[in-house]
Design an enzyme around this catalytic site. Structure first.
Site, PDB file in Angstrom:
ATOM      1  N   CYS A  79      15.830 -16.484   4.449  1.00  0.00           N
ATOM      2  CA  CYS A  79      15.410 -17.481   3.465  1.00  0.00           C
ATOM      3  C   CYS A  79      14.849 -16.777   2.216  1.00  0.00           C
ATOM      4  O   CYS A  79      15.583 -16.100   1.514  1.00  0.00           O
ATOM      5  CB  CYS A  79      14.429 -18.481   4.076  1.00  0.00           C
ATOM      6  N   HIS A 183      17.755 -20.767   8.130  1.00  0.00           N
ATOM      7  CA  HIS A 183      16.733 -20.359   9.086  1.00  0.00           C
ATOM      8  C   HIS A 183      17.338 -20.264  10.485  1.00  0.00           C
ATOM      9  O   HIS A 183      17.411 -21.271  11.183  1.00  0.00           O
ATOM     10  CB  HIS A 183      15.586 -21.374   9.103  1.00  0.00           C
ATOM     11  N   GLU A 185      16.006 -19.170  13.074  1.00  0.00           N
ATOM     12  CA  GLU A 185      14.979 -19.522  14.063  1.00  0.00           C
ATOM     13  C   GLU A 185      14.807 -21.028  14.225  1.00  0.00           C
ATOM     14  O   GLU A 185      14.178 -21.496  15.176  1.00  0.00           O
ATOM     15  CB  GLU A 185      13.633 -18.861  13.710  1.00  0.00           C
TER      16      GLU A 185
END
Length: 205
Positions: A79, A183, A185
């Site tokens: 990001c 992202h 995650e």
């Protein structure tokens, strides 16, 4: 050991937990000596580009980032950390980036007729065969949250693009340098696959 660089720009614990979930130890650190001794490095982050560069400078982390990359250690920007790898940003005026990859960070045009920031699931158009994308199909969905995007004329670095009114660079893969605008995650199973792939890249060094 993977080190996640802590420079005061958010969401570090979720990245750490995601690496642990796929079987790789990752430690959060702002200590330049620990970062220099890491096997792989992750630069995550959310927030303003200029603030991020100032924080890295104040913590004396810019030279260690250059050093680990020059040593060939796997490096992943996520990001904001992905955007910082590039030459400059137009966010809140002109700001210089790390200039590891040539390119600029630009604001999405207002005339796209789309909501800015770009928030939600969107597809990756995978452009190269790279270990970072093993197990992912072209068109795989990942989760995005950003108002600015990367533009580069260096076609060799582009790992994937995404369409949001315009086609923008959503991932890079060049030698030991990797990056994701999205992202991983927060991107469920296929996002975790990218982190697992990065862990394997570190392990194989």
């Amino acid at each position: 050991m993977i080190k996640i660089i802590d420079y005061g720009m958010g969401n570090l614990r979720s990245v750490q937990k995601s690496f642990e979930k796929v079987g790789y130890q990752a430690q959060i650190s702002s200590n330049k000596y620990e970062i220099l001794n890491a096997d792989g490095i992750v630069l995550p982050g959310v927030g303003a580009f200029k603030d991020a560069m100032k924080n890295l400078q104040d913590l004396d982390l810019i030279d260690p980032i250059y050093q680990v990359i020059n040593e060939g250690k796997p490096f992943l920007g996520v990001c904001l950390g992905f955007q910082l790898l590039f030459t400059e940003s137009e966010e809140f005026g002109h700001s210089k980036g790390l200039d590891i990859i040539s390119g600029s960070v630009k604001k999405f045009p207002n005339n796209l007729g789309l909501k800015i920031p770009h928030i939600g699931w969107n597809q990756l158009n995978i452009k190269q065969d790279n270990k970072l994308y093993e197990g992912l199909d072209d068109g795989e969905f990942q989760y995005f949250v950003h108002s600015y995007y990367v533009e580069t004329e260096n076609q060799d670095v582009i790992g994937a693009t995404t369409d949001y009114g315009i086609e923008f660079v959503s991932s890079i893969a060049k030698d030991n340098i990797y990056g994701a605008q999205f992202h991983p995650e927060k991107s469920s199973e296929k996002g975790l696959q990218i982190l697992k792939n990065f862990g394997k890249i570190v392990e194989e060094q």
